[in-house]
Structures are given as structure tokens and as C-alpha cells.
Design a protein around this motif. Sequence first.
Motif, PDB file in Angstrom:
ATOM      1  N   ALA A  58      -1.123 -13.374   1.396  1.00 20.50           N
ATOM      2  CA  ALA A  58      -0.329 -12.485   0.530  1.00 20.50           C
ATOM      3  C   ALA A  58      -1.101 -11.210   0.202  1.00 20.50           C
ATOM      4  N   VAL A  59      -2.414 -11.341   0.012  1.00 26.81           N
ATOM      5  CA  VAL A  59      -3.228 -10.174  -0.355  1.00 26.81           C
ATOM      6  C   VAL A  59      -3.467  -9.285   0.859  1.00 26.81           C
ATOM      7  N   GLU A  60      -3.824  -9.904   1.999  1.00 25.92           N
ATOM      8  CA  GLU A  60      -4.162  -9.105   3.183  1.00 25.92           C
ATOM      9  C   GLU A  60      -2.948  -8.382   3.765  1.00 25.92           C
ATOM     10  N   TYR A  64      -0.620  -2.381  -0.595  1.00 24.02           N
ATOM     11  CA  TYR A  64      -1.587  -1.663  -1.442  1.00 24.02           C
ATOM     12  C   TYR A  64      -2.985  -2.263  -1.337  1.00 24.02           C
ATOM     13  N   LEU A  65      -3.073  -3.613  -1.308  1.00 22.67           N
ATOM     14  CA  LEU A  65      -4.380  -4.283  -1.359  1.00 22.67           C
ATOM     15  C   LEU A  65      -5.005  -4.515   0.009  1.00 22.67           C
ATOM     16  N   GLY A  66      -4.165  -4.566   1.048  1.00 25.14           N
ATOM     17  CA  GLY A  66      -4.644  -4.970   2.367  1.00 25.14           C
ATOM     18  C   GLY A  66      -5.867  -4.193   2.833  1.00 25.14           C
ATOM     19  N   ALA A  67      -5.861  -2.891   2.613  1.00 28.59           N
ATOM     20  CA  ALA A  67      -6.946  -2.034   3.094  1.00 28.59           C
ATOM     21  C   ALA A  67      -8.286  -2.395   2.457  1.00 28.59           C
TER      22      ALA A  67
ATOM     23  N   GLY B 140      -2.229  -6.549 -14.624  1.00 24.00           N
ATOM     24  CA  GLY B 140      -1.495  -5.295 -14.455  1.00 24.00           C
ATOM     25  C   GLY B 140      -1.773  -4.647 -13.108  1.00 24.00           C
ATOM     26  N   SER B 141      -3.036  -4.731 -12.650  1.00 19.64           N
ATOM     27  CA  SER B 141      -3.386  -4.182 -11.332  1.00 19.64           C
ATOM     28  C   SER B 141      -2.632  -4.922 -10.233  1.00 19.64           C
ATOM     29  N   LEU B 142      -2.592  -6.259 -10.358  1.00 18.33           N
ATOM     30  CA  LEU B 142      -1.888  -7.064  -9.354  1.00 18.33           C
ATOM     31  C   LEU B 142      -0.390  -6.775  -9.392  1.00 18.33           C
ATOM     32  N   ALA B 143       0.146  -6.595 -10.612  1.00 18.08           N
ATOM     33  CA  ALA B 143       1.583  -6.283 -10.741  1.00 18.08           C
ATOM     34  C   ALA B 143       1.903  -5.002  -9.982  1.00 18.08           C
ATOM     35  N   TYR B 144       1.025  -4.002 -10.099  1.00 20.60           N
ATOM     36  CA  TYR B 144       1.248  -2.747  -9.381  1.00 20.60           C
ATOM     37  C   TYR B 144       1.219  -2.992  -7.871  1.00 20.60           C
ATOM     38  N   ALA B 145       0.219  -3.764  -7.422  1.00 18.06           N
ATOM     39  CA  ALA B 145       0.070  -4.011  -5.986  1.00 18.06           C
ATOM     40  C   ALA B 145       1.289  -4.747  -5.422  1.00 18.06           C
ATOM     41  N   PHE B 146       1.783  -5.733  -6.151  1.00 19.42           N
ATOM     42  CA  PHE B 146       2.898  -6.519  -5.605  1.00 19.42           C
ATOM     43  C   PHE B 146       4.247  -5.833  -5.818  1.00 19.42           C
ATOM     44  N   TRP B 148       4.335  -2.713  -5.085  1.00 22.70           N
ATOM     45  CA  TRP B 148       4.059  -1.542  -4.239  1.00 22.70           C
ATOM     46  C   TRP B 148       5.244  -1.096  -3.379  1.00 22.70           C
ATOM     47  N   PRO B 149       5.994  -2.042  -2.721  1.00 25.37           N
ATOM     48  CA  PRO B 149       7.106  -1.584  -1.887  1.00 25.37           C
ATOM     49  C   PRO B 149       8.088  -0.676  -2.631  1.00 25.37           C
ATOM     50  N   SER B 150       8.306  -0.936  -3.937  1.00 26.13           N
ATOM     51  CA  SER B 150       9.234  -0.071  -4.669  1.00 26.13           C
ATOM     52  C   SER B 150       8.534   1.098  -5.358  1.00 26.13           C
ATOM     53  N   LEU B 151       7.196   1.099  -5.373  1.00 29.76           N
ATOM     54  CA  LEU B 151       6.467   2.182  -6.050  1.00 29.76           C
ATOM     55  C   LEU B 151       5.882   3.200  -5.071  1.00 29.76           C
ATOM     56  N   ALA B 152       5.843   2.826  -3.782  1.00 23.03           N
ATOM     57  CA  ALA B 152       5.143   3.654  -2.792  1.00 23.03           C
ATOM     58  C   ALA B 152       5.669   5.086  -2.760  1.00 23.03           C
TER      59      ALA B 152
END
Lengths: 175, 203
Positions: A58-60, A64-67, B140-146, B148-152
Motif C-alpha cells: 500500500a505504501v510503495e 505520494y509516498l512511493g518515491a 495527518g501525514s498519512l491521511a494526506y498521502a492516502f 493523494w489521488p484527490s489532492l494531486a
Amino acid sequence: MNAPLAPAPQRFWNPYLAGVGLGLTLLLSFVTLGTGLGASGAIARGAAQATHVVAPQAVESNGYLGAWFEGGPALRHYLVFMAGGVLVGGFLSARAARRARFQVERGPTASVRHRLVLALVGGVLVGFASRMAGGCTSGQSLTGGALLLDGSWAFTMAVFAGGFGAAWFVRKEWN
Amino acid sequence: MSASALPLATLFAEGRLDTTAAFVLAGVLGLAFGFWLERAGFSSSRRLTGVFYGRDFAVIQVMFSAIVTALLGLRGLVTLGLVDAATVYQMETFLGPQVVGGLIFGVGFVMGGWCPGTALVGLASGKGDALVFLGGAALGSLAYAFAWPSLASFSTAGACGVCTLPERFDLSPGVTTLLVVAVALAAFVVVEVLAARRARAQA
């Protein structure tokens, strides 16, 4: 906890002196590392690394996090080492000034629970916002501010606007 | 402009930020960073949030002194030819997410009582609320990352490349620096007057 003979904590240093010390640290970072100071990046990388333990896929595969995992673990980053230094430097300073002790700091009429719930919610907002803005008060306000970057100054003004705007609603936590 | 001719070549300019040397250097700089934050009293969330209630102005005093010190120092070194400005990394401007992120950050700051760097120092001095705040910041950081598809798409709103105040206001870097110093000094006078007035009212 009660140590009647223990000397009192020292006073904080003059804020202008501390500011100049902080500014010289930032300047030293500019001319040696070639980047400024940062803090939120290390927290986000720590969170990503912890999530990677339970859900590596899920992370890789995350856009956003993959890189962060392409060249090895996300924690293998200079900002993570900087945050480690901040923890140690902060501890040594607090210890030397007899300020290191376990407590939940809050206003005189706020309960511990009230304070901790707001600390959690505030933390979530700050963590989210730091990723959105590409940095926090360290990476944007201090670093970008000293580099005269307009986006960093816009960020700083927005931080004060948001803080002053919300202060009335959480006044019981502090006053 | 060739980096090799300069006495100070940064690790960023040499592409060596991911080396052991950079990690050690960052750790040492972090030590100083944490020390000064703690000396300033930023291991106290009540002191940090005091600015929003007119109770304590250390946030403004420390922040502006630090910015002015680094700004004048860097400009001085560049003017003397000791540092090439191009060897210092500059973030690109994305005005949309920086303004909206700043507003959300400000709300979270006064609610949570910390920003990321000061929370690390707060934790180091034993504050339980700093630990909880950092846990929240991780979430909160993880919330942003997950999300991401709608925030990009919003993440590049108001993109300007590397954009500076001198360019934005069509001023020379020197004049802009003087203006920033003047604003900082004016802010110091204002908070000193406010603090003196508050001290009189309490006496």
C-alpha cells in the motif's frame, strides 16, 4: 515527584538572543548542507516507515509516498537525522536548565483529557497541512522566509491568520 | 559562477544529501536547532500559543530574529563571494496549497499547541501532550498521502516555479531585505509596547 531541595528550573533565554542563535544555525545549514532546517518531513517519513512494516504494498504503490522508498527505507533521509538531533539537543538543553519533567501542559482550568484530545486533533491538522504546504514552520516559515520565497511568506501569514481565527474557540484549553 | 571555484560547496550542490556525511551534518545541525528552540522556551505549548492571546510574544521575537539573522548572513556571504546563492536549495512556490495549508496549519497549531519541530523539543523535555500531538501529525501525514489521488491536482495550484518576494513586487533583493528587516523591527517595537502595557495592567 516532590523534591523540596531540588533547585528551580532556570528561566528561558532572551527571545532575541535565542532567535539569533536559531538564525545562525539556519545560516550554517544553508552554507554546509545547502538546504535549510526541517521537521515535518521526518515525522511523515516515520509514519510512512511504520505503515510500511504492516502494509508495504500500500505504501510503495502510493502516489505520494512511493518515491520515498525507491532508494531504500524512507527513514534513510537527512531530515530524519536532523529530527534525531533536535530530540537530543532539546533534551540536553531542558536537562541542563532543570526543565525536563513529565507533564501535560495546559491552561489552569483545562483537564488533561481536554488538552490531549485537542493535541491529537491539532496534530492531525498540522501533519496534513504540512504535507499540503510542502513544509512547516521550520521548512517554510524559517527557511523559505530567510530565502525570501514568496510562497513561504504567504504560508506564514496564513498560519497566523488561521491561529488567530481559531484561538477564541479553544481559549479554555490555554487560559 | 562555477561551484568548484568557491570556498563553500554545499552537499546539496554536490548531490550528496543522501550520504553519511550529510546525515552526520544534519544530526549536528539538529542538535543546535533543538538546543535553541528549547532555550527560547519553545518546549512550552502555553508559551507558543501565548501569541494568539496577547500573553507572550516569543514566537514573533524568535522567528523574526532568526529569519533576519539568516537572511542578512546569507546575503552578506553571497555579496562577499564566499557563497554562490545557486548552491542553496530553494523550494518552488505553489500558492494555492501553501495558503490553504497555512490556514489549516494555524488552526492545528493553536489547537494542538505545537508545530512539528517544537513538538519534538516538547517531547524531549517530557511533555505528554507533545507525544500525542506527534502521533496526530503522523496520522495527518498519512491521511494526506492516502487522499493523494484527490489532492494531486490542487497540489500544483498557483505554481510559480522558484518565486521570490523581490520578483513578485519588482524590487531589488537589497531593498526587499531592508524592508523585511524594517518590518521585523517594527514588529519588535509593537510586541514590546503590548507586553509593557500588559505588565502595567497586571501590576
